[in-house]
Motif scaffolding. Structure first.
Motif, PDB file in Angstrom:
ATOM      1  N   CYS A  67      32.502  -7.651   7.923  1.00  0.00           N
ATOM      2  CA  CYS A  67      33.849  -7.986   7.432  1.00  0.00           C
ATOM      3  C   CYS A  67      34.676  -8.629   8.554  1.00  0.00           C
ATOM      4  O   CYS A  67      34.753  -8.086   9.662  1.00  0.00           O
ATOM      5  CB  CYS A  67      34.548  -6.721   6.954  1.00  0.00           C
ATOM      6  SG  CYS A  67      36.254  -7.030   6.459  1.00  0.00           S
ATOM      7  N   PRO A  68      35.308  -9.754   8.276  1.00  0.00           N
ATOM      8  CA  PRO A  68      36.141 -10.371   9.315  1.00  0.00           C
ATOM      9  C   PRO A  68      37.303  -9.478   9.754  1.00  0.00           C
ATOM     10  O   PRO A  68      37.787  -9.616  10.882  1.00  0.00           O
ATOM     11  CB  PRO A  68      36.666 -11.650   8.656  1.00  0.00           C
ATOM     12  CG  PRO A  68      36.242 -11.632   7.241  1.00  0.00           C
ATOM     13  CD  PRO A  68      35.210 -10.563   7.064  1.00  0.00           C
TER      14      PRO A  68
ATOM     15  N   GLY B 246      47.433  -9.598   4.148  1.00  0.00           N
ATOM     16  CA  GLY B 246      46.334 -10.412   3.627  1.00  0.00           C
ATOM     17  C   GLY B 246      46.842 -11.676   2.955  1.00  0.00           C
ATOM     18  O   GLY B 246      48.042 -11.836   2.722  1.00  0.00           O
ATOM     19  N   ASP B 247      45.941 -12.564   2.628  1.00  0.00           N
ATOM     20  CA  ASP B 247      46.345 -13.848   2.048  1.00  0.00           C
ATOM     21  C   ASP B 247      46.920 -13.682   0.643  1.00  0.00           C
ATOM     22  O   ASP B 247      47.968 -14.238   0.314  1.00  0.00           O
ATOM     23  CB  ASP B 247      45.183 -14.849   2.044  1.00  0.00           C
ATOM     24  CG  ASP B 247      43.851 -14.241   1.634  1.00  0.00           C
ATOM     25  OD1 ASP B 247      43.704 -13.017   1.718  1.00  0.00           O
ATOM     26  OD2 ASP B 247      42.954 -14.999   1.244  1.00  0.00           O
ATOM     27  N   SER B 248      46.257 -12.888  -0.183  1.00  0.00           N
ATOM     28  CA  SER B 248      46.744 -12.733  -1.547  1.00  0.00           C
ATOM     29  C   SER B 248      48.097 -12.020  -1.555  1.00  0.00           C
ATOM     30  O   SER B 248      49.008 -12.389  -2.298  1.00  0.00           O
ATOM     31  CB  SER B 248      45.725 -11.958  -2.387  1.00  0.00           C
ATOM     32  OG  SER B 248      45.939 -12.186  -3.750  1.00  0.00           O
ATOM     33  N   THR B 249      48.225 -11.016  -0.688  1.00  0.00           N
ATOM     34  CA  THR B 249      49.489 -10.295  -0.571  1.00  0.00           C
ATOM     35  C   THR B 249      50.587 -11.211  -0.031  1.00  0.00           C
ATOM     36  O   THR B 249      51.744 -11.119  -0.420  1.00  0.00           O
ATOM     37  CB  THR B 249      49.316  -9.068   0.345  1.00  0.00           C
ATOM     38  OG1 THR B 249      48.225  -8.298  -0.148  1.00  0.00           O
ATOM     39  CG2 THR B 249      50.554  -8.209   0.389  1.00  0.00           C
TER      40      THR B 249
ATOM     41  N   ASN C 193      41.213 -14.099   4.245  1.00  0.00           N
ATOM     42  CA  ASN C 193      39.781 -14.158   3.931  1.00  0.00           C
ATOM     43  C   ASN C 193      39.527 -14.990   2.675  1.00  0.00           C
ATOM     44  O   ASN C 193      38.491 -14.898   2.048  1.00  0.00           O
ATOM     45  CB  ASN C 193      39.160 -12.754   3.846  1.00  0.00           C
ATOM     46  CG  ASN C 193      39.820 -11.897   2.784  1.00  0.00           C
ATOM     47  OD1 ASN C 193      40.603 -12.390   1.988  1.00  0.00           O
ATOM     48  ND2 ASN C 193      39.487 -10.621   2.770  1.00  0.00           N
ATOM     49  N   GLU C 194      40.496 -15.787   2.336  1.00  0.00           N
ATOM     50  CA  GLU C 194      40.368 -16.835   1.323  1.00  0.00           C
ATOM     51  C   GLU C 194      40.021 -16.315  -0.059  1.00  0.00           C
ATOM     52  O   GLU C 194      39.355 -16.992  -0.841  1.00  0.00           O
ATOM     53  CB  GLU C 194      39.339 -17.881   1.796  1.00  0.00           C
ATOM     54  CG  GLU C 194      39.680 -18.411   3.187  1.00  0.00           C
ATOM     55  CD  GLU C 194      38.797 -19.560   3.627  1.00  0.00           C
ATOM     56  OE1 GLU C 194      37.576 -19.369   3.624  1.00  0.00           O
ATOM     57  OE2 GLU C 194      39.336 -20.622   3.951  1.00  0.00           O
TER      58      GLU C 194
ATOM     59  N   LEU D 222      44.506 -15.552  10.934  1.00  0.00           N
ATOM     60  CA  LEU D 222      43.115 -15.296  11.304  1.00  0.00           C
ATOM     61  C   LEU D 222      42.281 -15.589  10.064  1.00  0.00           C
ATOM     62  O   LEU D 222      42.304 -14.824   9.106  1.00  0.00           O
ATOM     63  CB  LEU D 222      42.941 -13.853  11.781  1.00  0.00           C
ATOM     64  CG  LEU D 222      43.547 -13.532  13.157  1.00  0.00           C
ATOM     65  CD1 LEU D 222      43.425 -12.049  13.477  1.00  0.00           C
ATOM     66  CD2 LEU D 222      42.910 -14.374  14.260  1.00  0.00           C
ATOM     67  N   ARG D 223      41.610 -16.708  10.086  1.00  0.00           N
ATOM     68  CA  ARG D 223      40.981 -17.185   8.845  1.00  0.00           C
ATOM     69  C   ARG D 223      39.470 -17.141   8.915  1.00  0.00           C
ATOM     70  O   ARG D 223      38.839 -17.722   9.792  1.00  0.00           O
ATOM     71  CB  ARG D 223      41.427 -18.619   8.555  1.00  0.00           C
ATOM     72  CG  ARG D 223      40.755 -19.208   7.307  1.00  0.00           C
ATOM     73  CD  ARG D 223      41.365 -20.530   6.907  1.00  0.00           C
ATOM     74  NE  ARG D 223      42.738 -20.344   6.464  1.00  0.00           N
ATOM     75  CZ  ARG D 223      43.723 -21.234   6.663  1.00  0.00           C
ATOM     76  NH1 ARG D 223      43.475 -22.354   7.303  1.00  0.00           N
ATOM     77  NH2 ARG D 223      44.935 -20.989   6.210  1.00  0.00           N
ATOM     78  N   ARG D 224      38.874 -16.423   7.973  1.00  0.00           N
ATOM     79  CA  ARG D 224      37.421 -16.348   7.838  1.00  0.00           C
ATOM     80  C   ARG D 224      37.147 -15.725   6.473  1.00  0.00           C
ATOM     81  O   ARG D 224      37.727 -14.705   6.124  1.00  0.00           O
ATOM     82  CB  ARG D 224      36.859 -15.487   8.970  1.00  0.00           C
ATOM     83  CG  ARG D 224      35.396 -15.175   8.904  1.00  0.00           C
ATOM     84  CD  ARG D 224      34.485 -16.359   8.851  1.00  0.00           C
ATOM     85  NE  ARG D 224      34.206 -16.986  10.119  1.00  0.00           N
ATOM     86  CZ  ARG D 224      33.091 -17.723  10.343  1.00  0.00           C
ATOM     87  NH1 ARG D 224      32.180 -17.876   9.384  1.00  0.00           N
ATOM     88  NH2 ARG D 224      32.913 -18.305  11.487  1.00  0.00           N
TER      89      ARG D 224
END
Ligand code: SF4
Ligand code: SF4
Lengths: 639, 201
Positions: free
Chosen positions: A387-388, A461-464, A490-491, A558-560
């Protein structure tokens, strides 16, 4: 699991569906045209299912940016006369509540159903909530299925009830329904045929107390209608000595509990499928015949309190009540806390009826346990192997140590919430609700004027970020709050099963989307930002360290990709330990990989005294290899 | 049918594919004409927690999704420690256990704070509680079939081959065939067969 079952054209066929699939099927049988949701357990798979069949059934399905926006879109479709469905978990109702309350006043036109997923015991939530109290406060009618089969039927029928009342109708499902499976007998599928119809003549206005009076009379009519609902039913002897009033899956548990106690001959069960407004006449009719009533429901004493209030007015002093208020119906954590199950109910009912219930057990349990020296290690939750987030948390921790000023770390809601535990090195110091980390960080970042001098970091997080973080970010920029926001991008919406969000290239229905890059938003707010790959741990530590020393609100992305999404259908890199290089316990690292970094695939081979990679678990990210001080972990690229 | 309802528990660790196995069993049961209720306890299961599915089969009556304590008839354990955990709560003296012998280590064991019990000891302990224990190397068999991740289908095959369920191989094959496509289907069918052969006869 069975999309084929959900799409089955032939009525009368029996198929196995999950509760969430059954809800989706019920909506299809009602001819739903418009559905929207923000993903949340336990109801995430309802819209997931509908989005997969949307094209086939001519319906529109979207993953909205948050629950309030979802509910507003769905209400618009209803205003135009279409049947529409909005789905969310209990926490989502809190987000949408402002609009929900207004909508209950204005009412709706096309049948509108709200599926609310409550999670007693907080299996996949940060807390347990009973959304029925909020529904009551907002004057919304509530149906509660007791089984998968009923979840389908109730969803289907709720649309008609909503049209009859011109009010949205709530189907409140608990985890034990959503995440259950069962056989259902399918009804007819209905293709949505209505044309949207909303002209200058239509007015859907929320203004003034006249509408409040209208609301009360709608509810009074609902209370009358539900007395004849087939979802309420009595089973048991003709002249029972006492009555159990049960709702949701507690109905099934109560039946089994009475059977186990051998008390079915004296005790009847009134199953309540319509829990708000109460079917008052029906309840009174049943309660008049018994001196004792017992309540079985989850989580809070909702039916209990309201039935007791009803009885206080209509049958004063006639009935003795047992439930959570009296302390008789309680699980191990106490009355009104956590789930019920057949054993809890059998023990509670047994206690009330004076029958001793001891659950089935075996003789040799203690002996068996002593073979294991009485130790059953717990299974803590952990980030997936590779997990990233693990790499990100590692980097944040290392940078904070380098910085040495005791920086504080605020958390948010998503997979990375686990960062409060061992798997995230216990970094997170606050966990509340979607987006709260940034708001809190803004406040902490304003405290420097009182002499607060610790660096403030918040992880989201991204969605949040898209869901709830943007107003807080604007506020922080406007007031120049001093903190660093790290977006763990984490896209995907990983926690709930990888649903897309506005940063993605596709919509729920798989159509190409107009992506809204988070960089554009951050730039628009006027904040500086940097993008970094967390798998490059050394570089991440450096970037975080530098940013910690800057002032004002600032962002690091921090993108992965979530590793589960990244490895799907791909050949993973093979990772293994070079046993000659690994020096095991004698290494200054003290078994760094398995003990400290602690990816679940970094295991310890006690016999050999060497580290090992569990190939059934490893996802081949290579991060442990880059961190091992001896360079003993090797990565062989997949093809 | 021997028991009414027949109570099966499938248990393991998040990521092992328990839920899929329980879905296959329940779909096969409905195809064979049974009523079924499955309760899944998985929480945030992708992330390494304990996972448990209660599967209840009946000829004609609807069941609740949770099995009462001490009333599991069959336990399919994908992981030794989790099998043990479930048995402590749900086993009776007659419970039949089918167990994968491959441990999956909790974080606390990886860090050395707790000790994962010796696998032979776990076996012994399970046998103490329920003598009817079948141990198989499901993860190894899955690797032979093509991927360690197919251990869930090996276990499903073993369950089908145990003769403890009231319906046969064909129902499973047709469900697995309809759930997957292409090479994934072949892999899963092969894994299923190898588990089936282990237990059959
Ligand atoms: S490469 Fe290392 S860190 Fe990555 S998943 Fe495998 S064992 Fe875990
Ligand atoms: S699902 Fe993805 S983001 Fe969540 S813990 Fe697993 S790898 Fe990390």
């Amino acid at each position: 699991m069975s999309l084929a079952g959900v799409c089955q054209e032939k009525a009368g066929v029996k198929v196995a569906l999950t509760g969430n699939e059954a809800i989706a099927r019920g909506a299809l049988e009602a001819g739903v045209a418009y559905a929207a949701s923000y993903p949340g357990s336990p109801t995430a798979e309802v819209l997931g299912t509908l989005s997969r069949v949307a094209k086939q059934f001519n319906l529109y399905a979207e993953w909205s940016v948050n629950e309030k926006v979802a509910m507003e879109g769905v209400a618009a479709a209803s205003f135009a006369g279409l049947r529409s469905l909005v789905v969310m978990k209990a926490d989502g109702l809190n987000v949408a509540l402002d609009f929900a309350g207004a909508l209950a006043i204005s009412g709706c036109r096309g049948g509108m159903v709200m599926v609310l997923g409550d999670d007693p015991n907080a299996h996949s939530s940060v807390r347990e909530e009973d959304s029925r109290n909020l529904c009551k406060a907002k004057h919304l009618p509530v149906l509660e299925p007791s089984s998968v089969r009923e979840a389908m039927e109730m969803t289907r029928e709720a649309f008609a009830l909503s049209e009859e009342l011109e009010l949205p109708v709530v189907v409140r499902c608990v985890t034990r329904v959503c995440h259950a499976s069962g056989d259902v007998e399918l009804g007819e599928l209905v293709r949505p045929e209505r044309k949207p119809d909303f002209t200058r003549e239509n007015r859907v206005i929320t203004f003034g107390i006249k509408l409040h009076a209208g609301q009360e009379s709608k509810l009074a009519r609902a209370a009358h209608l539900v007395c004849d609902s087939a979802f309420n039913s009595y089973t048991g002897p003709e002249n029972p000595e006492r009555l159990v009033i049960a709702s949701g899956p507690c109905y099934m548990y109560a039946q089994e509990a009475l059977e186990m106690l051998g008390a079915g001959g004296t005790t009847g069960i009134l199953k309540l499928g319509t829990t708000w407004p109460l079917p008052e006449a029906l309840l009174l009719e049943h309660m008049e015949r018994v001196p004792e009533v017992i309540f079985a429901e989850e989580v809070e004493p909702f039916v209990e309190d309201n039935v007791m209030a009803l009885a206080a007015g209509c049958l004063p002093g006639k009935v003795r009540f047992y439930g959570k208020r009296s302390g008789h119906v309680a699980g191990p954590a106490g009355p009104g806390i956590g789930e019920l199950d057949p054993d809890v109910l059998a023990a509670s009912l047994g206690n009330i009826l004076g029958i001793n219930y001891s659950p089935g057990t075996i003789d040799n349990k203690q002996e068996a346990l002593s073979l294991l020296e009485d130790k059953m290690p717990d299974r803590e939750l952990a980030f997936c192997a590779g997990c990233p987030h693990r790499a990100s948390f590692w980097a944040v921790r290392a940078a904070l140590e380098l910085d040495g000023r005791g920086g504080i770390v605020l958390g948010d809601i998503g997979c990375y919430t686990l960062g409060m535990a061992r798997t995230g090195y216990y970094l997170l110091q606050t966990v509340h609700c979607m987006g709260a980390g940034i708001g809190l960080a803004g406040g902490m970042g304003n405290l420097s004027r009182f002499g607060f001098d610790k660096p403030v970091v918040t992880l989201v997080g991204d969605s949040t970020f898209y869901h709830a973080a943007i107003p807080a970010l604007i506020n922080a920029r406007y007031h120049n709050s001093n903190f660093m926001c790290i977006i763990l991008d984490n896209e995907t919406t990983a926690m709930t099963g990888h649903q897309p969000h506005p940063g993605r290239q596709h919509t729920a229905m798989g159509e190409p989307a107009h992506t809204v890059p988070m960089e554009d938003i951050i730039r628009g707010v006027g904040m500086p930002y940097i993008v970094q790959d967390p798998y490059d741990v050394e570089a991440s530590i450096e970037v975080i360290y530098d940013l910690l020393r800057q002032e004002g609100p600032r962002v690091l992305i921090l993108r992965r990709s979530c590793v589960l999404a990244a490895v799907r259908g791909k050949q993973k890199d093979r990772v293994y330990v070079n046993e000659d290089k690994c020096i095991g316990d004698s290494c200054g690292c003290g078994r760094f990989c398995s003990r400290v970094f602690a990816c679940p695939a970094n295991v310890w081979d006690a016999e050999k005294g060497r580290a090992r990679i569990d190939e059934a678990v490893c996802n081949g990210c290579g991060v442990c290899a880059s961190l091992c001080p001896q360079g003993a972990i090797m990565v062989e690229r997949g093809v | 049918m021997v028991k009414e309802p027949l109570n099966i528990i499938i248990t393991g660790v998040g990521g092992q594919g328990n839920v899929l196995a329980s879905q296959v069993v329940s779909a096969a049961a409905v195809q064979a004409g049974y009523r079924v209720a499955v309760g899944e306890t998985f929480g945030v299961s992708q992330r390494g927690g304990s996972v448990m599915s209660h599967v209840r089969l009946s000829l004609n009556r609807p069941c609740g999704p949770l099995i009462p304590r001490g009333q599991a008839h069959v336990v399919a354990g994908f992981e030794p420690l989790e099998t043990m955990r479930v048995l402590l709560d749900y086993a009776s003296a007659e419970t039949v256990v089918i167990m994968n012998n491959r441990p999956n280590y909790p974080l606390g064991c990886l860090s050395g704070e707790h000790r994962y019990p010796d696998p032979e000891r776990v076996e012994e302990a399970v046998k103490k509680m329920t003598p009817r224990l079948h141990v198989l190397p499901a993860t190894e068999l899955a690797k032979e079939a093509g991927s360690p991740l197919a251990a869930n289908m090996v276990m499903t095959g073993a369950l089908a081959g145990s003769g403890l369920l009231p319906f046969g191989r064909e129902c499973f094959i047709s469900v697995i065939g309809s759930l997957f496509q292409g090479i994934v289907r072949d892999l899963n069918l092969q894994a299923f067969e190898s588990g089936f052969r282990r237990m059959d006869g």
